[in-house]
Design a protein around this motif. Structure first.
Motif, PDB file in Angstrom:
ATOM      1  N   ARG A  11       0.795  -1.303   0.049  1.00 55.62           N
ATOM      2  CA  ARG A  11      -0.070   0.179   0.118  1.00 55.62           C
ATOM      3  C   ARG A  11       0.820   0.941  -0.043  1.00 55.62           C
ATOM      4  O   ARG A  11       0.570   2.179  -0.698  1.00 55.62           O
ATOM      5  N   THR A  12       2.102   1.316   0.653  1.00 55.99           N
ATOM      6  CA  THR A  12       2.864   2.291   0.821  1.00 55.99           C
ATOM      7  C   THR A  12       3.535   2.400  -0.424  1.00 55.99           C
ATOM      8  O   THR A  12       3.737   3.803  -0.931  1.00 55.99           O
ATOM      9  N   ILE A  13       4.019   1.581  -1.259  1.00 52.82           N
ATOM     10  CA  ILE A  13       4.655   1.627  -2.411  1.00 52.82           C
ATOM     11  C   ILE A  13       3.611   2.255  -3.167  1.00 52.82           C
ATOM     12  O   ILE A  13       4.059   3.253  -4.202  1.00 52.82           O
ATOM     13  N   ARG A  14       2.448   1.930  -3.487  1.00 53.31           N
ATOM     14  CA  ARG A  14       1.251   2.351  -4.435  1.00 53.31           C
ATOM     15  C   ARG A  14       1.018   3.722  -4.040  1.00 53.31           C
ATOM     16  O   ARG A  14       1.061   4.579  -5.319  1.00 53.31           O
ATOM     17  N   ARG A  15       0.971   4.113  -3.166  1.00 53.44           N
ATOM     18  CA  ARG A  15       0.779   5.577  -2.570  1.00 53.44           C
ATOM     19  C   ARG A  15       1.746   6.553  -2.861  1.00 53.44           C
ATOM     20  O   ARG A  15       1.719   7.484  -3.394  1.00 53.44           O
ATOM     21  N   GLU A  16       3.125   5.918  -2.427  1.00 51.31           N
ATOM     22  CA  GLU A  16       4.118   7.140  -2.473  1.00 51.31           C
ATOM     23  C   GLU A  16       4.812   7.091  -3.891  1.00 51.31           C
ATOM     24  O   GLU A  16       5.586   7.999  -4.275  1.00 51.31           O
ATOM     25  N   PHE A  17       4.536   6.021  -4.681  1.00 53.32           N
ATOM     26  CA  PHE A  17       5.144   6.065  -5.938  1.00 53.32           C
ATOM     27  C   PHE A  17       4.111   6.002  -7.179  1.00 53.32           C
ATOM     28  O   PHE A  17       4.353   5.302  -8.212  1.00 53.32           O
ATOM     29  N   ALA A  18       2.925   6.554  -7.026  1.00 51.12           N
ATOM     30  CA  ALA A  18       1.871   6.489  -7.794  1.00 51.12           C
ATOM     31  C   ALA A  18       2.019   6.880  -9.241  1.00 51.12           C
ATOM     32  O   ALA A  18       1.515   6.525 -10.149  1.00 51.12           O
ATOM     33  N   GLY A  19       2.862   8.092  -9.219  1.00 51.74           N
ATOM     34  CA  GLY A  19       3.226   8.599 -10.410  1.00 51.74           C
ATOM     35  C   GLY A  19       4.742   7.974 -11.288  1.00 51.74           C
ATOM     36  O   GLY A  19       5.007   8.571 -12.291  1.00 51.74           O
ATOM     37  N   CYS A  20       5.010   6.843 -10.766  1.00 47.81           N
ATOM     38  CA  CYS A  20       6.198   6.268 -10.863  1.00 47.81           C
ATOM     39  C   CYS A  20       6.412   4.920 -11.743  1.00 47.81           C
ATOM     40  O   CYS A  20       5.013   4.191 -11.559  1.00 47.81           O
ATOM     41  N   ILE A  21       7.245   4.354 -12.465  1.00 46.31           N
ATOM     42  CA  ILE A  21       7.202   3.033 -13.224  1.00 46.31           C
ATOM     43  C   ILE A  21       8.034   2.303 -12.071  1.00 46.31           C
ATOM     44  O   ILE A  21       8.916   2.632 -11.326  1.00 46.31           O
ATOM     45  N   VAL A  22       7.196   1.253 -11.515  1.00 48.30           N
ATOM     46  CA  VAL A  22       7.944   0.574 -10.400  1.00 48.30           C
ATOM     47  C   VAL A  22       7.951  -1.077 -10.825  1.00 48.30           C
ATOM     48  O   VAL A  22       7.180  -1.421 -11.430  1.00 48.30           O
ATOM     49  N   ILE A  23       9.262  -1.546 -10.549  1.00 49.25           N
ATOM     50  CA  ILE A  23       9.390  -3.007 -10.974  1.00 49.25           C
ATOM     51  C   ILE A  23       9.632  -3.828  -9.692  1.00 49.25           C
ATOM     52  O   ILE A  23      10.222  -3.437  -8.992  1.00 49.25           O
ATOM     53  N   THR A  24       8.543  -4.714  -9.603  1.00 48.57           N
ATOM     54  CA  THR A  24       8.512  -5.309  -8.457  1.00 48.57           C
ATOM     55  C   THR A  24       8.955  -6.755  -8.691  1.00 48.57           C
ATOM     56  O   THR A  24       8.172  -7.404  -9.668  1.00 48.57           O
ATOM     57  N   VAL A  25       9.774  -7.485  -8.020  1.00 49.04           N
ATOM     58  CA  VAL A  25      10.167  -8.599  -7.913  1.00 49.04           C
ATOM     59  C   VAL A  25       9.436  -9.476  -6.768  1.00 49.04           C
ATOM     60  O   VAL A  25       9.651  -9.043  -5.679  1.00 49.04           O
ATOM     61  N   ALA A  26       8.658 -10.395  -7.181  1.00 45.26           N
ATOM     62  CA  ALA A  26       7.658 -10.876  -6.073  1.00 45.26           C
ATOM     63  C   ALA A  26       7.558 -12.461  -6.285  1.00 45.26           C
ATOM     64  O   ALA A  26       7.782 -12.917  -7.387  1.00 45.26           O
ATOM     65  N   HIS A  27       7.493 -13.216  -4.875  1.00 44.17           N
ATOM     66  CA  HIS A  27       6.986 -14.578  -5.025  1.00 44.17           C
ATOM     67  C   HIS A  27       5.526 -14.796  -4.618  1.00 44.17           C
ATOM     68  O   HIS A  27       5.016 -15.884  -4.590  1.00 44.17           O
ATOM     69  N   ARG A  28       4.968 -13.622  -4.128  1.00 48.51           N
ATOM     70  CA  ARG A  28       3.580 -13.778  -3.631  1.00 48.51           C
ATOM     71  C   ARG A  28       2.630 -13.226  -4.884  1.00 48.51           C
ATOM     72  O   ARG A  28       2.785 -12.154  -5.135  1.00 48.51           O
ATOM     73  N   ILE A  29       1.769 -13.902  -5.058  1.00 51.14           N
ATOM     74  CA  ILE A  29       0.804 -13.717  -6.078  1.00 51.14           C
ATOM     75  C   ILE A  29      -0.071 -12.272  -5.721  1.00 51.14           C
ATOM     76  O   ILE A  29       0.000 -11.446  -6.695  1.00 51.14           O
ATOM     77  N   PRO A  30      -0.405 -12.223  -4.559  1.00 49.70           N
ATOM     78  CA  PRO A  30      -1.300 -10.788  -4.547  1.00 49.70           C
ATOM     79  C   PRO A  30      -0.293  -9.462  -4.757  1.00 49.70           C
ATOM     80  O   PRO A  30      -0.886  -8.485  -5.045  1.00 49.70           O
TER      81      PRO A  30
END
Length: 86
Positions: A11-30
Motif C-alpha cells: 500500500r505504501t509503495i502504491r501511494r508514494e510512487f503512484a506516478g512512477c514506474i515500479v518494477i516489483t520482483v515478487a514470489h507472492r501472487i497478491p
C-alpha cells in the motif's frame, strides 16, 4: 515477511510512487495482481509477459496456474473480491 507487513508495504509503495514506474520482483501472487504487466520466468527464461487478467484467462499460462494454486492453497478458491492488495 508476514502477509500483514507485506500488505502495508505494498500500500505504501502504491501511494508514494503512484506516478512512477515500479518494477516489483515478487514470489507472492497478491503482490503483483494489480500491476499493469506481469513477466513470468521459469528456469531462468521468460515464459510470458502480459496483463495479469489476460494471463489468468489463458489456461496454458504459467501465471494463471500459479494464481489458481495460490487461491486453492489459501482457501480462497473462486474468490472474486477484486481486492488483491491485501
Amino acid at each position: 515477511m508476514d502477509n500483514t507487513t507485506d500488505a502495508i508495504l505494498q500500500r505504501t509503495i502504491r501511494r508514494e510512487f503512484a506516478g512512477c514506474i515500479v518494477i516489483t520482483v515478487a514470489h507472492r501472487i497478491p503482490t503483483v495482481m494489480d500491476c499493469n504487466k506481469v513477466l513470468a520466468i521459469s528456469d531462468g527464461k521468460l515464459v510470458e509477459y502480459d496483463v495479469p487478467s489476460k494471463l489468468m484467462n489463458n489456461k496454458a499460462s504459467l501465471f494463471g496456474q500459479l494464481v489458481k494454486e495460490y487461491w486453492a492453497r489459501s482457501g480462497n478458491a473462486g474468490s472474486n473480491s477484486g481486492d488483491w492488495s491485501e
